[in-house]
Design a protein around this motif. Structure first.
Motif: not given
Length: 305
Positions: A267-271, A274-291
């Motif tokens: 998750y990130s709360c930063q805008v 979609n056409e540039t590289d943005d330095a963003m902070n991410f939170y709650g990174t996790q692995n999820v399996e979808v069935r």
């Protein structure tokens, strides 16, 4: 017996697409089925609406013949009203030949297509759609209508990846370079979760008037990065906005129509431009399996210690 194929497209909220009929071309296949097509989307953060007027849908059979169906009753569709796993039909229960198909095309009325920006109220901006009225928006790839069965598909129309700034192009204020994905509904599941926005906002500087989004990547252990349509390599499969449905600190999200397999979410709360590289902070990174056919609940973001 007839066999049916339902094609849908992905977006977040229920929209106003109406089921509509049409006429199709012939085919050498002796068996027939019925076809339904719908539309859905993943949103762009700086746009408040993306209106596209669809004229026709075409399906190409493996024998080389095209089937064509009118979308006149569908009218103008705001793609940003279609998000979070909701689908709406474009065509419903149209009889089609059995067998393998190679391509789908959506013909667009560009004169009646436009976008609005969150910061500009109701002001309309033109939307250029290269070859939209001739060859249309193209989705290539094999899919099969199995004999004497009902087969449902979804077309994922990812607006966030598809709308770009043409930098002065005469074709429109914005340009549509469609990113489309076709999935079999029997092979997909979804992820739901919550973000404690208040907790994150206390410890970081979130963008004003933007509650953030959850980024979904294919595979386990992916290092989250922003979206840049011009970058080769890692990019999110989809970006899902969070929403505070209960006016509390917990913001909900749903990532739908994911094929069975492993994913990384963050998750990130930063805008995100979609056409540039943005330095963003991410939170709650996790692995999820979808069935397939199931809903997987992700851990709360940020995760409890």
């Amino acid at each position: 017996m007839k066999r049916s194929i339902n094609l849908f497209a992905i977006s977040a909220l229920a929209g106003s697409l109406a089921a509509c009929g049409g006429s199709g071309g012939g085919s050498s296949s002796a068996q027939t089925g019925t076809v339904s097509v719908g539309l859905t989307d993943a949103p762009a953060t700086d746009l408040s609406s993306v209106h596209i007027a669809f004229n026709t849908i075409r399906l190409k059979h493996a024998d080389g013949e095209w089937l064509e169906y009118s979308l006149e009753e569908t009218g103008n569709v705001d793609l940003l009203t279609l998000q979070g796993g909701m689908t709406e039909p474009l065509i419903t229960d149209e009889e089609v030949p059995a067998g393998e198909y190679k391509e789908i095309r959506l013909i667009v009325d560009t004169d009646n297509s436009w976008v609005t920006k969150t910061s500009e109220g109701d002001a309309r901006y033109t939307l250029g759609v290269p070859s939209g009225e001739q060859s249309g928006l193209k989705l290539k790839g094999d899919f099969v209508v199995a004999a004497d069965t009902s087969t449902d598909f979804t077309i994922d129309f990812d607006v966030r990846k598809s709308i770009v700034d043409p930098q002065g192009s005469a074709q429109g204020d914005f340009m549509l370079k469609p990113v489309l994905r076709l999935v079999n509904n029997l092979e997909v599941g979804k992820i739901t979760g919550e973000v404690n926005y208040a907790t994150i906002n206390q410890s970081t500087s979130c963008s004003t008037n933007y509650e953030g989004s959850v980024y979904v990547y294919e595979g386990l252990g992916v290092e989250p990065v922003d979206l840049n349509v011009n970058r080769e390599g890692t990019n999110p499969l989809m970006i899902v906005p969070v929403a505070d449905e209960d006016t509390d600190s917990l913001h909900e999200w749903t990532a739908a129509f994911l094929t069975e397999g492993a994913y990384t979410v963050s998750y990130s709360c930063q805008v995100d431009d979609n056409e540039t590289d943005d330095a963003m902070n991410f939170y709650g990174t996790q692995n999820v399996e979808v069935r397939a056919g199931e809903t997987t609940e992700a851990a709360l973001i940020p995760q409890q210690s």
